[in-house]
Design an enzyme around this catalytic site. Structure first.
Site, PDB file in Angstrom:
ATOM      1  N   VAL A  70       0.761  -1.256  -0.010  1.00  0.00           N
ATOM      2  CA  VAL A  70       0.086  -0.015  -0.029  1.00  0.00           C
ATOM      3  C   VAL A  70       0.800   1.051   0.010  1.00  0.00           C
ATOM      4  O   VAL A  70       1.793   1.415   0.920  1.00  0.00           O
ATOM      5  CB  VAL A  70      -0.796   0.006   1.086  1.00  0.00           C
ATOM      6  CG1 VAL A  70      -1.837   1.344   1.292  1.00  0.00           C
ATOM      7  CG2 VAL A  70      -1.848  -1.233   1.274  1.00  0.00           C
ATOM      8  N   ALA A 115       4.759   3.995   2.783  1.00  0.00           N
ATOM      9  CA  ALA A 115       4.129   2.941   2.100  1.00  0.00           C
ATOM     10  C   ALA A 115       4.347   1.788   3.064  1.00  0.00           C
ATOM     11  O   ALA A 115       4.982   1.815   4.345  1.00  0.00           O
ATOM     12  CB  ALA A 115       4.685   2.651   0.911  1.00  0.00           C
ATOM     13  N   LYS A 116       3.618   0.735   2.884  1.00  0.00           N
ATOM     14  CA  LYS A 116       4.054  -0.764   3.621  1.00  0.00           C
ATOM     15  C   LYS A 116       3.635  -1.755   2.857  1.00  0.00           C
ATOM     16  O   LYS A 116       2.692  -1.892   2.082  1.00  0.00           O
ATOM     17  CB  LYS A 116       2.992  -0.558   4.941  1.00  0.00           C
ATOM     18  CG  LYS A 116       3.838  -1.513   6.218  1.00  0.00           C
ATOM     19  CD  LYS A 116       4.848  -1.026   6.614  1.00  0.00           C
ATOM     20  CE  LYS A 116       5.213  -1.544   7.756  1.00  0.00           C
ATOM     21  NZ  LYS A 116       6.037  -0.828   8.976  1.00  0.00           N
ATOM     22  N   GLY A 117       4.316  -2.949   3.228  1.00  0.00           N
ATOM     23  CA  GLY A 117       3.990  -4.146   2.224  1.00  0.00           C
ATOM     24  C   GLY A 117       3.911  -5.294   3.414  1.00  0.00           C
ATOM     25  O   GLY A 117       4.471  -5.199   4.693  1.00  0.00           O
TER      26      GLY A 117
END
Ligand code: GLU
Length: 425
Positions: A70, A115-117
């Site tokens: 995201v 962001a992050k995953g």
């Protein structure tokens, strides 16, 4: 081994990290008087990518994993944030973590968006080969999302420098050139930065020191409990101990260990290095991961998972100071209780920003092709953390609010001002 932390899932309205993030965002936006269009633009992520990743497991069978990335915002620069491997990963969690990265980078003033995953998996039960195939498959699927000028991953829960090496290698192969700046938290020999492994814990220690100075607490007369003994918890504990603080309790998935006389943190770290966890550690008497939060200590460092401090247990917390090493360890429903009880909380988006700050330094060094000494990295990171604490503290005085709300105010104002200047709606 059973997981003895409170699990972040299942998601309910009160215990959903996205809800918690949004409640704080709303409050800060209200105090700032944010206009409706900016509010709407900052509230939802710019991009959310969900992928299915088929991986051949060691037994020859193909297993399909869900992966997420995201991008919450790229207004301040390329988006930045870690990748988490855990069974608790879901879209709402990744969205909250991505937004927190935006606010975190803005609070410390580094030129990144957030962001992050995450991949829903149990890394402890996977072989190195399986983890490598999963990581390479994820990198391939995210080829158009990642990029040194676009979106830059880093380690988070369940991932480490080795994982970052695979991402760097796979991405470099895909684009046909060495691309070390596509990911941070790499091993040193592959372009990692000195000081990166310790950076988050070091930032927690520096924030704790700043807060202790405001509260006139003397480190050598203070006690501390640290929940979580991974990279962040163990290093926070080690560095606080070096500042003279007595660490009376630590914990990991095997349980919590309490010794009123103080634990020897270097010894505990060595124990975990040999035994993989604190299971069987004899340094203190065994208590639970819930009890560690309620000990009669001066400082509490939650450095494990989200939603450990809730409406239910917040009133039993005795520490004067909470320094959030983890992302989202306090549910928003607990905020008011902690405030009413006069507990100072150094919020996650400030306290644990040392990691992403040194990630930024790593990216800068990769692009320069010139590497700094550890002393230079630490000095600059400490300066960033101290400045960010002072900015947030001043905002808390100005707006007569908690450090948490003040940190959101500082961050949202920065992102809103820049979004307006850029005019991209
Ligand atoms: N995963 C870390 C965090 O939550 C580091 C992110 C980064 O270095 O990009 O802050």
């Amino acid at each position: 081994m059973t997981l003895k932390f409170k699990e972040p899932a299942p998601i309910t309205d009160e215990l959903n990290p996205l809800e918690s993030m949004m409640k704080r965002f709303d409050e800060a936006a209200r105090i700032l008087g944010l206009d409706e269009s900016t509010y709407n633009a900052l509230k939802s992520p710019e991009k959310a990518v969900i992928v299915s990743l088929p991986v051949t497991m060691d037994n020859g069978k193909v297993k399909v994993f869900q992966g997420y990335r995201v991008v919450h915002s790229s207004k301040l620069g390329p988006s930045k944030g870690g990748i988490r491997y855990s069974m608790g990963v879901n879209l709402d969690e990744v969205k909250a973590l991505a937004a927190w990265m935006t606010w975190k980078c803005a609070v410390v003033g580094i030129p990144y968006g957030g962001a992050k995953g995450g991949i829903q998996c149990e890394p402890r039960e996977m072989s190195q080969g399986e983890l490598e195939r999963l990581t390479r498959s994820f990198t391939g699927a995210m080829r158009d999302v990642f990029g040194p000028e676009r979106d830059i991953p880093a380690p988070d829960m369940g991932t480490n420098p080795e994982t970052m090496a695979w991402i760097m290698d796979e991405y470099s192969k895909l684009v046909g050139q060495a691309s070390p700046a596509v990911v941070t938290g790499k091993p040193l020999v592959l372009g990692g930065s000195l000081g990166r492994v310790e950076a988050t814990g070091r930032g927690v220690m520096v924030s704790a020191r700043s807060a202790m100075a405001k509260l006139k607490m003397n480190p050598s007369q203070s006690t501390c409990a640290v929940q979580g003994f991974g990279n962040v918890g163990s290093i926070s504990a080690k560095l606080l101990e070096r500042q003279g603080v007595t660490i009376v309790a630590i914990s990991d998935i095997s349980g919590a260990y309490h010794n009123e006389e103080g634990l020897d943190i270097e010894e505990a770290i060595e124990y975990v290095r040999k035994n993989k966890s604190l299971e069987g550690y004899k340094g203190g008497k065994i208590i639970t991961n819930e009890e560690i939060l309620e000990l009669d200590v001066d400082i509490l460092v939650p450095a494990a998972l989200e939603d450990q401090i809730t409406e239910e247990n917040a009133s039993r917390i005795k520490a004067k100071l909470i320094v959030e090493g983890a992302n989202g360890p306090t549910a928003s429903t607990a905020d008011k209780i902690l405030d009413d009880n006069g507990i100072m909380v150094v919020p996650d988006i400030l306290a644990n920003a040392g990691g992403v700050s040194v990630s930024y330094f790593e990216w800068v060094q990769n692009r320069l092709g010139y590497f700094w000494t550890e002393e230079r990295v630490n000095r600059r990171a400490d300066r960033v953390m101290k400045q960010a604490f002072d900015d947030v503290y001043k905002a808390a005085k100005k707006y007569k609010c908690s450090l948490r709300t003040a940190a959101y105010i500082v961050a949202i104002k920065k992102v809103a001002d820049i979004s307006k200047l850029r005019g991209i709606f």
